[in-house]
Design a protein around this motif. Structure first.
Motif, PDB file in Angstrom:
ATOM      1  N   TRP A  41      97.940  33.126   8.501  1.00 29.61           N
ATOM      2  CA  TRP A  41      97.363  34.023   8.881  1.00 29.61           C
ATOM      3  C   TRP A  41      96.000  34.294   8.070  1.00 29.61           C
ATOM      4  N   ASP A  42      96.069  34.284   6.871  1.00 32.69           N
ATOM      5  CA  ASP A  42      94.931  34.269   6.074  1.00 32.69           C
ATOM      6  C   ASP A  42      93.763  33.492   6.719  1.00 32.69           C
ATOM      7  N   SER A  43      93.849  32.153   6.641  1.00 34.42           N
ATOM      8  CA  SER A  43      92.855  31.258   7.034  1.00 34.42           C
ATOM      9  C   SER A  43      92.379  31.642   8.469  1.00 34.42           C
ATOM     10  N   THR A  44      93.138  31.939   9.420  1.00 32.06           N
ATOM     11  CA  THR A  44      93.159  32.048  10.823  1.00 32.06           C
ATOM     12  C   THR A  44      92.409  33.346  10.993  1.00 32.06           C
ATOM     13  N   LEU A  45      92.464  34.451  10.495  1.00 30.64           N
ATOM     14  CA  LEU A  45      91.740  35.644  10.297  1.00 30.64           C
ATOM     15  C   LEU A  45      90.434  35.701   9.510  1.00 30.64           C
ATOM     16  N   ALA A  46      90.365  34.812   8.384  1.00 30.31           N
ATOM     17  CA  ALA A  46      89.178  34.794   7.878  1.00 30.31           C
ATOM     18  C   ALA A  46      88.152  33.933   8.737  1.00 30.31           C
ATOM     19  N   PHE A  47      88.800  33.251   9.463  1.00 34.01           N
ATOM     20  CA  PHE A  47      87.663  32.354  10.258  1.00 34.01           C
ATOM     21  C   PHE A  47      87.106  33.427  11.338  1.00 34.01           C
ATOM     22  N   ARG A  48      87.845  34.516  11.905  1.00 33.19           N
ATOM     23  CA  ARG A  48      87.213  35.314  12.800  1.00 33.19           C
ATOM     24  C   ARG A  48      86.345  36.442  11.930  1.00 33.19           C
ATOM     25  N   ARG A  49      86.487  36.774  10.661  1.00 30.59           N
ATOM     26  CA  ARG A  49      85.755  37.475   9.953  1.00 30.59           C
ATOM     27  C   ARG A  49      84.274  36.713   9.820  1.00 30.59           C
ATOM     28  N   ASN A  50      84.521  35.426   9.634  1.00 35.77           N
ATOM     29  CA  ASN A  50      83.412  34.610   9.441  1.00 35.77           C
ATOM     30  C   ASN A  50      82.307  34.591  10.664  1.00 35.77           C
ATOM     31  N   VAL A  51      83.023  34.639  12.008  1.00 38.33           N
ATOM     32  CA  VAL A  51      82.410  34.697  13.082  1.00 38.33           C
ATOM     33  C   VAL A  51      81.611  35.976  13.386  1.00 38.33           C
ATOM     34  N   TYR A  52      82.489  37.414  12.962  1.00 38.12           N
ATOM     35  CA  TYR A  52      81.804  38.536  13.126  1.00 38.12           C
ATOM     36  C   TYR A  52      80.638  38.558  11.967  1.00 38.12           C
ATOM     37  N   SER A  53      80.564  37.823  10.984  1.00 32.92           N
ATOM     38  CA  SER A  53      79.539  37.973   9.970  1.00 32.92           C
ATOM     39  C   SER A  53      78.249  37.483  10.602  1.00 32.92           C
ATOM     40  N   TRP A  54      78.365  36.527  11.677  1.00 29.81           N
ATOM     41  CA  TRP A  54      77.167  35.934  11.999  1.00 29.81           C
ATOM     42  C   TRP A  54      76.630  36.647  13.772  1.00 29.81           C
ATOM     43  N   GLY A  55      77.128  37.829  13.770  1.00 28.14           N
ATOM     44  CA  GLY A  55      76.721  38.602  14.989  1.00 28.14           C
ATOM     45  C   GLY A  55      77.670  38.277  16.205  1.00 28.14           C
ATOM     46  N   LEU A  56      78.442  37.213  16.329  1.00 27.91           N
ATOM     47  CA  LEU A  56      79.235  36.998  17.429  1.00 27.91           C
ATOM     48  C   LEU A  56      80.337  37.695  17.785  1.00 27.91           C
ATOM     49  N   GLY A  57      80.824  37.932  18.695  1.00 28.54           N
ATOM     50  CA  GLY A  57      82.428  38.381  19.202  1.00 28.54           C
ATOM     51  C   GLY A  57      83.302  37.358  18.893  1.00 28.54           C
ATOM     52  N   VAL A  58      84.519  37.736  18.969  1.00 32.38           N
ATOM     53  CA  VAL A  58      85.667  36.461  19.163  1.00 32.38           C
ATOM     54  C   VAL A  58      86.418  36.715  20.361  1.00 32.38           C
ATOM     55  N   ALA A  59      86.728  35.774  20.886  1.00 36.09           N
ATOM     56  CA  ALA A  59      87.604  35.537  22.068  1.00 36.09           C
ATOM     57  C   ALA A  59      89.112  34.889  21.787  1.00 36.09           C
ATOM     58  N   ASP A  60      89.959  35.672  21.705  1.00 38.14           N
ATOM     59  CA  ASP A  60      90.942  35.313  21.019  1.00 38.14           C
ATOM     60  C   ASP A  60      92.188  35.056  21.909  1.00 38.14           C
ATOM     61  N   ALA A  61      93.352  34.113  21.594  1.00 40.83           N
ATOM     62  CA  ALA A  61      94.449  34.038  22.368  1.00 40.83           C
ATOM     63  C   ALA A  61      94.072  33.374  23.777  1.00 40.83           C
ATOM     64  N   MET A  62      93.039  32.556  23.865  1.00 39.19           N
ATOM     65  CA  MET A  62      92.503  32.003  24.809  1.00 39.19           C
ATOM     66  C   MET A  62      92.975  30.439  24.811  1.00 39.19           C
ATOM     67  N   ASP A  63      92.541  29.538  25.706  1.00 36.95           N
ATOM     68  CA  ASP A  63      92.769  28.189  25.532  1.00 36.95           C
ATOM     69  C   ASP A  63      92.641  27.332  24.215  1.00 36.95           C
TER      70      ASP A  63
END
Length: 426
Positions: A60-82
């Motif tokens: 979970w640490d690495s998985t959620l850190a990846f999402r924080r990185n996406v947000y830092s670049w101004g993009l949103g996250v689409a999760d639990a998708m394919d």
């Protein structure tokens, strides 16, 4: 910066110069010209039994850190998708936990998150239409409770039981009626999931898209957007042109899920279709690539934009800094720079999403590992074994060429170590 060892399908090795990173900067404020979501993957625990058929055991640490990185670049996250390996290693319990944790991170980071809503927690393969509706509603209300925007994914259960377009209309009408917030409808093509053949009641996209548009027309206040993943630009442009516009007060966004053609679809109808347009122009006129990009863009822009797609892409999880920089260029009114930045990534994405396309998740995780976002090249369900070494080598080559390696030296070190592990001199 040194050489990058590459491996061909016949076993031959060759070296290519290792490029610098793009040196892109994070945006100082929110992206303006496009709404963009990166469909994110999950990272398994290195020591866990994430072998085929086992429940997903997630880092979970690495998985959620990846999402924080996406947000830092101004993009949103689409999760639990394919992209997160739903139906390919991510089980129902892990999916629910992922949605809850990801929504919490979105609140902490002030980011936008949408999550997949499906019927895939139901173990039976064949269920009634009423059971499909109930299953959709269960996941829909869970997503709403977490404060995440729902993406109503295509259901294998519905594809199996529906006997006509009217069955699709009935299911979507009933589910949308129960939604408390507008949802995004997801049309996933058979390249991604062969079990979805004939979705919306027809095998041809023209007939099926008419049903989709009917569903939207009946529920305009309940549909925020459509994500099309047919890998067919013509179908997306056709549907996009028929969506209710923002001027009507009930606008419906088109979110491209086309990982083959996103450059022109996001850029707009008058942006050259890909970097190859500029490359062909450069070859025919003897100009530099940079000059050709400017010329091709100027020649084809020539007037007001006739429309564009926003983005909800697995590819953007693999090239987040590049995608952000390209949209920042559009924000700055520089479509030539947009094309120069994003155009070369389309060839990389086509390699990641090459047939069999549903194994594209392997390429997304592979690039996340190369770029330092996870400690090992592993995936839930053992899916890291789904692509060959030469296939991955081509990903390395194209990521290097398109400046998508965020830490080039680290990427080379990891890749060369993987080659050596597999008996290839690097």
């Amino acid at each position: 910066m040194g050489a990058l060892r590459l491996l061909a399908a016949d076993g031959a090795v060759a070296d290519a110069p290792l490029n610098d990173s793009g040196g892109y900067s994070r945006p100082a404020s929110a992206l303006q010209s496009r709404v963009a979501y990166a469909a994110a993957h999950v990272v398994p625990k290195v020591h866990a039994d994430n072998t085929p058929g086992q429940p997903a055991d997630i880092d979970w640490d690495s998985t959620l850190a990846f999402r924080r990185n996406v947000y830092s670049w101004g993009l949103g996250v689409a999760d639990a998708m394919d992209t997160a390996q739903r139906n390919m290693g991510l089980d129902a319990a892990a999916t629910r936990e992922l949605i809850a944790r990801s929504a919490e991170v979105a609140r902490e980071e002030g980011g936008s998150v949408v999550v997949g809503v499906n019927t895939d927690h139901v173990l039976e393969s064949h269920i009634s239409l009423d059971a499909v509706i109930d299953a959709y509603k269960e996941q829909l209300h869970f997503a709403e409770e977490q404060g995440a925007g729902p993406v109503l994914m295509a259901s294998r259960h519905l594809a199996r039981v529906a006997s006509s377009a009217d069955d699709y209309r009935r299911v979507y009408r009933t589910v949308l009626d129960s939604a408390t917030v507008p949802v995004v409808l997801h049309w996933l093509g058979t390249a991604f999931d062969p079990e979805l053949a004939g979705y919306f009641g027809a095998d041809d996209w023209q007939t099926a898209s008419a049903v989709l548009l009917d569903i939207i027309g009946e529920n305009p206040d309940k549909v925020a957007g459509v994500k099309m993943s047919l890998l067919n630009a013509e179908s997306e442009i056709s549907v996009r042109s028929q969506l209710p516009s923002a001027d009507s007060g009930q606008g419906v966004r088109m979110f491209t899920g086309d990982d083959f053609n996103y450059v022109s679809l996001i850029g707009g109808d008058q942006i050259p279709s890909s970097a190859s347009t500029a490359r062909d122009l450069a070859e025919s006129t003897g100009t530099s690539h940079e000059q050709a990009v400017q010329s091709a863009t100027t020649r084809e822009l020539g007037g007001p934009a006739r429309g564009h797609s926003d983005a909800l892409l697995g590819a953007f999880a693999a090239i987040t800094p590049v995608a952000s920089a390209a949209i920042q260029a559009l924000d700055a009114g520089d479509p030539a720079r947009y094309l120069e930045i994003l155009g070369p990534t389309e060839e990389l994405s086509r390699q990641v999403f090459a047939a069999p396309t549903f194994y594209y998740k392997t390429g997304v995780a592979f690039l996340a590992w190369l770029n330092g976002h996870q400690p090992a090249f592993q995936m839930v369900g053992g899916l890291h074994s789904a692509r060959s070494l030469p296939h991955l080598s081509r990903i390395v080559e194209l990521a290097n060429a398109s400046l998508a390696l965020e830490q080039p030296e680290l990427a080379r070190e990891r890749w060369h170590g993987m080659l050596r592990l597999n008996g290839v001199d690097a």
